[in-house]
Scaffold this motif. Structure first.
Motif, short mmCIF file in Angstrom:
data_model
loop_
_atom_site.label_atom_id
_atom_site.label_comp_id
_atom_site.label_asym_id
_atom_site.label_seq_id
_atom_site.Cartn_x
_atom_site.Cartn_y
_atom_site.Cartn_z
N ARG A 5 3.76 -21.37 21.87
CA ARG A 5 3.96 -19.90 22.57
C ARG A 5 2.76 -19.43 21.86
N ALA A 56 12.86 -27.96 25.11
CA ALA A 56 12.29 -26.40 26.11
C ALA A 56 13.30 -25.50 25.80
N VAL A 93 5.21 -28.47 23.74
CA VAL A 93 5.83 -27.11 23.80
C VAL A 93 5.24 -25.85 22.84
N SER A 108 4.13 -24.44 33.10
CA SER A 108 3.58 -25.65 32.27
C SER A 108 2.32 -26.07 33.01
N GLU A 126 7.57 -28.07 19.89
CA GLU A 126 7.50 -29.17 19.56
C GLU A 126 6.91 -29.83 20.85
N LEU A 136 16.07 -25.36 27.75
CA LEU A 136 15.85 -23.88 29.82
C LEU A 136 17.32 -23.27 29.52
N TRP A 150 14.84 -29.82 37.68
CA TRP A 150 15.57 -28.87 36.18
C TRP A 150 16.42 -27.33 37.06
N VAL A 190 9.18 -19.86 31.63
CA VAL A 190 7.38 -21.13 30.97
C VAL A 190 7.04 -21.39 32.09
N ILE A 198 7.18 -19.70 27.07
CA ILE A 198 6.67 -20.69 26.89
C ILE A 198 5.33 -21.27 27.79
N LEU A 210 4.36 -25.49 28.59
CA LEU A 210 4.18 -26.35 28.69
C LEU A 210 2.99 -27.10 29.12
N LEU A 251 12.48 -33.28 27.50
CA LEU A 251 12.07 -32.43 27.56
C LEU A 251 12.33 -31.38 27.76
#
Length: 246
Positions: free
Chosen positions: A244, A31, A242, A108, A181, A33, A53, A106, A135, A137, A27
């Motif tokens: 947008r 994504a 994912v 999430s 995604e 990153l 991450w 991001v 984005i 998540l 992931l």
């Protein structure tokens, strides 16, 4: 299930969703990153995604969760991975959290769209904090095939709570989002999340036979086992999508 039961059942977990280490790493790759990106993780649990991450991709971020037990583990994980200077954790209701507008690349929310009464409401909560080209998540269950009526009762879901994978995409689109995604759980991912809780719960019951909640915990353990082997492995999927803005 009460928060307390979550804290007991997931006491030995780092990832509080049906994702393995490999799925979480994948992931992060899909994504896209990059160092310096900022992540807001609503209902962050033990902060494993944010901490890992930060260590692996050089991101920064904020995690919000209502469980002080989980957040204590998140702080420990940040120290262990030497990323405490790049991540911050806040105790509170993720559904009521208000970040600086557009401050995050991001945003999430994995497995907790109940904070906005479903996918569309949760996306509406997430979008104000998202940068223009950022984005989302979103982790969400879906039915892999039409379940029998008994499955809804076993899981405590209503028929409209979750849809098929295609129906879940329809909900994202209705919220004004494009799916870029996805990374989906598989039966092994589910086993590692759900089945590994059985041992944790059984150990807790052996260590706390006179606890006032012992009978409820035992009933919860039995329901978890039965619902997973009878319905979950066959009908219930889960994935992180994912998204947008369109």
């Amino acid at each position: 299930m009460s928060l307390r039961f979550h804290e007991i059942a997931e006491g030995d977990h780092r990832i509080l969703n049906p994702f393995t280490d490999d799925k979480l790493a994948l992931l992060g790759e899909v994504a896209r990153l990059r160092p310096g990106m900022r992540l807001l993780d609503l209902c962050c649990g033990k902060g494993e995604m944010l901490c890992r991450w930060a260590a692996e991709h050089g991101i920064e971020g904020v995690g919000v969760d209502v469980s002080e037990v989980f957040l204590a583990a998140a702080h420990e994980r940040a120290a262990e991975l030497e990323v405490a200077g790049r991540v911050r954790f806040e105790h509170g209701d993720a559904g009521a959290y208000r970040a600086e507008p557009g401050a995050f690349d991001v945003v999430s929310c994995l497995g907790a769209t109940w904070i906005g009464d479903g996918v569309e409401g949760t996306i509406a909560l997430m979008l104000p904090a998202l940068a223009e080209n950022g984005i989302l998540l979103v982790g969400e269950p879906y039915w892999t095939s039409e379940p029998p009526a008994e499955a809804y009762e076993a899981f405590g879901f209503g028929p409209a709570d979750f849809l098929s994978l295609a129906g879940t995409f329809d909900r994202f689109e209705a919220a004004g989002m494009e799916v870029l995604e996805m990374v989906l759980a598989d039966p092994d991912s589910w086993d590692r999340y759900v089945a590994s809780q059985w041992w944790t719960l059984s150990d807790w019951l052996r260590a706390n036979p006179d606890d006032p909640e012992a009978a409820e915990v035992r009933a919860f353990l039995e329901r978890c086992r039965r619902s997973h082997v009878e319905y979950g492995r066959r009908y219930l999927g889960w994935g992180v999508f994912v998204l947008r803005r369109r």
